[in-house]
Design a protein around this motif. Structure first.
Motif, PDB file in Angstrom:
ATOM      1  N   ILE A  88       1.762   1.188   3.026  1.00 58.69           N
ATOM      2  CA  ILE A  88       1.099   2.265   2.283  1.00 58.69           C
ATOM      3  C   ILE A  88      -0.101   1.712   1.537  1.00 58.69           C
ATOM      4  CG2 ILE A  88       1.345   3.915   0.394  1.00 58.69           C
ATOM      5  CD1 ILE A  88       4.253   4.249   1.158  1.00 58.69           C
ATOM      6  N   SER A  89       0.087   0.578   0.845  1.00 54.42           N
ATOM      7  CA  SER A  89      -0.972  -0.032   0.055  1.00 54.42           C
ATOM      8  C   SER A  89      -2.161  -0.450   0.917  1.00 54.42           C
ATOM      9  CB  SER A  89      -0.414  -1.241  -0.702  1.00 54.42           C
ATOM     10  OG  SER A  89      -1.409  -1.864  -1.472  1.00 54.42           O
ATOM     11  N   GLU A  90      -1.868  -0.987   2.093  1.00 52.39           N
ATOM     12  CA  GLU A  90      -2.936  -1.493   2.962  1.00 52.39           C
ATOM     13  C   GLU A  90      -3.671  -0.378   3.708  1.00 52.39           C
ATOM     14  OE1 GLU A  90      -0.867  -4.200   5.467  1.00 52.39           O
ATOM     15  OE2 GLU A  90      -0.470  -5.652   3.857  1.00 52.39           O
ATOM     16  N   GLN A  91      -2.945   0.624   4.162  1.00 52.17           N
ATOM     17  CA  GLN A  91      -3.555   1.640   5.007  1.00 52.17           C
ATOM     18  C   GLN A  91      -4.090   2.838   4.236  1.00 52.17           C
ATOM     19  OE1 GLN A  91      -1.464   2.633   8.636  1.00 52.17           O
ATOM     20  NE2 GLN A  91      -0.254   0.761   8.533  1.00 52.17           N
ATOM     21  N   TYR A  92      -3.522   3.107   3.064  1.00 53.01           N
ATOM     22  CA  TYR A  92      -3.926   4.283   2.295  1.00 53.01           C
ATOM     23  C   TYR A  92      -4.241   3.874   0.857  1.00 53.01           C
ATOM     24  CZ  TYR A  92      -1.379   6.290   6.255  1.00 53.01           C
ATOM     25  OH  TYR A  92      -0.921   6.589   7.502  1.00 53.01           O
ATOM     26  N   PRO A  93      -5.470   3.411   0.597  1.00 58.23           N
ATOM     27  CA  PRO A  93      -5.841   2.948  -0.750  1.00 58.23           C
ATOM     28  C   PRO A  93      -5.566   4.008  -1.824  1.00 58.23           C
ATOM     29  CG  PRO A  93      -7.551   2.400   0.836  1.00 58.23           C
ATOM     30  CD  PRO A  93      -6.577   3.273   1.563  1.00 58.23           C
ATOM     31  N   MET A 120      -0.158   5.416  11.051  1.00 60.68           N
ATOM     32  CA  MET A 120       0.867   4.560  10.447  1.00 60.68           C
ATOM     33  C   MET A 120       2.162   4.673  11.240  1.00 60.68           C
ATOM     34  SD  MET A 120       2.425   4.643   6.583  1.00 60.68           S
ATOM     35  CE  MET A 120       3.489   3.338   5.988  1.00 60.68           C
ATOM     36  N   LYS A 121       2.663   3.562  11.715  1.00 61.53           N
ATOM     37  CA  LYS A 121       3.926   3.549  12.428  1.00 61.53           C
ATOM     38  C   LYS A 121       5.054   3.501  11.410  1.00 61.53           C
ATOM     39  CE  LYS A 121       6.523   1.085  15.994  1.00 61.53           C
ATOM     40  NZ  LYS A 121       6.564  -0.102  16.887  1.00 61.53           N
ATOM     41  N   THR A 122       5.881   4.522  11.395  1.00 60.02           N
ATOM     42  CA  THR A 122       6.913   4.605  10.367  1.00 60.02           C
ATOM     43  C   THR A 122       8.299   4.711  10.974  1.00 60.02           C
ATOM     44  OG1 THR A 122       6.679   6.996  10.263  1.00 60.02           O
ATOM     45  CG2 THR A 122       5.380   5.712   8.706  1.00 60.02           C
ATOM     46  N   GLY A 123       9.247   4.048  10.334  1.00 53.39           N
ATOM     47  CA  GLY A 123      10.642   4.167  10.706  1.00 53.39           C
ATOM     48  C   GLY A 123      11.413   4.718   9.529  1.00 53.39           C
ATOM     49  N   ILE A 176       4.251  -5.193  -8.167  1.00 53.90           N
ATOM     50  CA  ILE A 176       5.569  -5.835  -8.156  1.00 53.90           C
ATOM     51  C   ILE A 176       6.459  -5.315  -7.030  1.00 53.90           C
ATOM     52  CG2 ILE A 176       5.448  -6.264 -10.654  1.00 53.90           C
ATOM     53  CD1 ILE A 176       7.505  -4.011 -11.022  1.00 53.90           C
ATOM     54  N   ILE A 177       5.942  -4.395  -6.217  1.00 51.62           N
ATOM     55  CA  ILE A 177       6.725  -3.907  -5.065  1.00 51.62           C
ATOM     56  C   ILE A 177       5.939  -4.062  -3.763  1.00 51.62           C
ATOM     57  CG2 ILE A 177       8.153  -2.320  -6.396  1.00 51.62           C
ATOM     58  CD1 ILE A 177       6.320  -0.044  -5.433  1.00 51.62           C
ATOM     59  N   THR A 178       4.861  -4.834  -3.810  1.00 51.37           N
ATOM     60  CA  THR A 178       4.079  -5.094  -2.606  1.00 51.37           C
ATOM     61  C   THR A 178       3.949  -6.607  -2.412  1.00 51.37           C
ATOM     62  OG1 THR A 178       2.017  -4.904  -3.902  1.00 51.37           O
ATOM     63  CG2 THR A 178       2.775  -2.937  -2.717  1.00 51.37           C
ATOM     64  N   ARG A 179       3.171  -6.985  -1.436  1.00 50.35           N
ATOM     65  CA  ARG A 179       2.980  -8.394  -1.061  1.00 50.35           C
ATOM     66  C   ARG A 179       4.328  -9.025  -0.726  1.00 50.35           C
ATOM     67  NH1 ARG A 179      -0.053  -7.840  -5.905  1.00 50.35           N
ATOM     68  NH2 ARG A 179      -2.231  -7.317  -5.477  1.00 50.35           N
ATOM     69  N   GLU A 180       4.676 -10.137  -1.395  1.00 51.86           N
ATOM     70  CA  GLU A 180       5.938 -10.819  -1.057  1.00 51.86           C
ATOM     71  C   GLU A 180       7.155 -10.034  -1.523  1.00 51.86           C
ATOM     72  OE1 GLU A 180       4.587 -12.446  -5.050  1.00 51.86           O
ATOM     73  OE2 GLU A 180       3.692 -12.002  -3.090  1.00 51.86           O
ATOM     74  N   ARG A 181       6.967  -9.075  -2.420  1.00 54.30           N
ATOM     75  CA  ARG A 181       8.081  -8.245  -2.894  1.00 54.30           C
ATOM     76  C   ARG A 181       8.059  -6.869  -2.212  1.00 54.30           C
ATOM     77  NH1 ARG A 181      10.046 -10.351  -7.923  1.00 54.30           N
ATOM     78  NH2 ARG A 181      10.524 -12.507  -7.421  1.00 54.30           N
ATOM     79  N   GLY A 182       7.385  -6.791  -1.095  1.00 48.39           N
ATOM     80  CA  GLY A 182       7.157  -5.495  -0.463  1.00 48.39           C
ATOM     81  C   GLY A 182       8.348  -4.861   0.206  1.00 48.39           C
ATOM     82  N   ASN A 183       9.481  -5.533   0.211  1.00 46.62           N
ATOM     83  CA  ASN A 183      10.651  -4.926   0.869  1.00 46.62           C
ATOM     84  C   ASN A 183      11.856  -4.826  -0.066  1.00 46.62           C
ATOM     85  OD1 ASN A 183      11.168  -7.624   0.661  1.00 46.62           O
ATOM     86  ND2 ASN A 183      12.088  -7.851   2.690  1.00 46.62           N
TER      87      ASN A 183
END
Length: 335
Positions: free
Chosen positions: A12-17, A1-4, A57-64
């Motif tokens: 997190i949701s996509e890479q670590y179920p 995971m490339k993290t800043g 509610i904090i992922t997909r289009e609301r992921g940021n």
């Protein structure tokens, strides 16, 4: 995971179920942590003060929408400082205070780094690149087992220092100064097998605690601790840890970093006035309001709110005969 600096919930949701679900758990209420801030209410009912923070509610289009304080606009920063006394400490000061604790523990100064003042008036530190040595009566294992707690932790800059919370500057692993950063450094210096490294890292995380009121800051703290684990393992072994190991550390973090009103020892805003109804012989009823005694008398032991649970990882549970016993945080205050 490339993290800043900003850890993205979508990644997190996509890479670590299942990891985000674990990081959002509240082991006291058996629900998710809740927002405990009105900063997001303009987004709808799911973002109201008392609403649980749900993965969807904090992922997909609301992921940021959840981001470090340094990335929030200045007006919002000022609002949070005024309403919740949210003040973030620069990394050099976190380092100085952690150094004071270590000076007492080691019996000497400049163990992990040396503090320096720059010509422009700012301060920084120079890391000690030599292998850490210990007093005759102590070992590196004693250090990582030593229990540490950050109160009102915000994004947990005293525990993990992935970035300076005031400037947003990313800090490389070798320069980090947090409580957990120091414990992981010792493990990196003294352990070479993956199995032992994981066991010692588990010990380090189990002995590191923190609490926070606001749900978004709490999630950021939990995420930062987890990513710190992944970053250190990857730096040491040139590969990411398996998902099962990440889940184990995430579970420990979800217990050790919890949502709490630090002045009361309860879930934020869980105290309530109690209404008593009295009916006389003629059918007339009167209502009597009684305040929470803990709030009224400012006694942490008398609140009627939900007292927060934490895990004592060392004590055995008599029912299961396994290590790990759930306790109320306030029951530890006499120790």
């Amino acid at each position: 995971m490339k993290t800043g600096v900003d850890i993205l919930e979508n990644e997190i949701s996509e890479q670590y179920p299942d990891i985000l679900d674990i990081l959002l758990r509240d082991h006291t209420t058996q629900k998710n942590i809740f927002w405990a801030t009105d900063n997001y209410k303009h987004l709808g009912e799911s973002y109201f003060y008392n609403s649980q923070i749900l993965p969807e509610i904090i992922t997909r289009e609301r992921g940021n929408i959840i981001m470090p304080r340094v990335h929030k606009d200045k007006i919002l920063q000022q609002s949070r400082s005024k309403e919740m006394a949210e003040v973030f400490t620069p990394s050099w000061l976190c380092n100085a205070q952690n150094n004071l604790v270590d000076k007492n523990w080691f019996g000497k100064e400049c163990v992990f780094n040396k503090e320096v003042s720059l010509k422009n008036g700012s301060k920084t530190w120079i890391p000690n690149n030599e292998k850490i040595t210990f007093p005759k009566d102590k070992t590196w294992q004693d250090y990582i087992r030593d229990t540490r707690l950050e109160i009102s932790c915000g994004e947990a800059p005293y525990i993990v220092s992935r970035y300076d919370t005031t400037t947003g500057e990313f800090i490389p692993i070798e320069n980090r100064i947090g409580i957990l950063d120091r414990k992981l450094r010792l493990i990196n210096e003294n352990v070479n097998s993956t199995f032992k490294w994981l066991k010692e890292a588990e010990t380090a995380f189990r002995s590191t605690y923190a609490f926070e009121w606001q749900g978004d800051s709490l999630l950021l703290a939990r995420e930062a601790m987890l990513i710190t684990f992944i970053e250190n393992y990857t730096e040491k072994f040139e590969k990411e840890p398996l998902l099962e190991f990440i889940k184990n550390i995430a579970h420990i973090i979800s217990w050790n970093v919890w949502q709490m009103d630090g002045l009361k020892g309860v879930v934020p805003n869980s105290c309530a006035d109690i209404i008593y109804s009295n009916t006389d012989l003629f059918g007339n009823s009167e209502k009597e309001f009684r305040k929470c005694k803990g709030c009224e008398y400012q006694n942490i032991l008398l609140h009627n709110g939900t007292y927060c649970n934490i895990m004592d990882w060392e004590e055995k549970d008599k029912k299961t005969n396994k290590r790990g016993k759930i306790k109320r945080f306030i029951d530890l205050l006499h120790k």
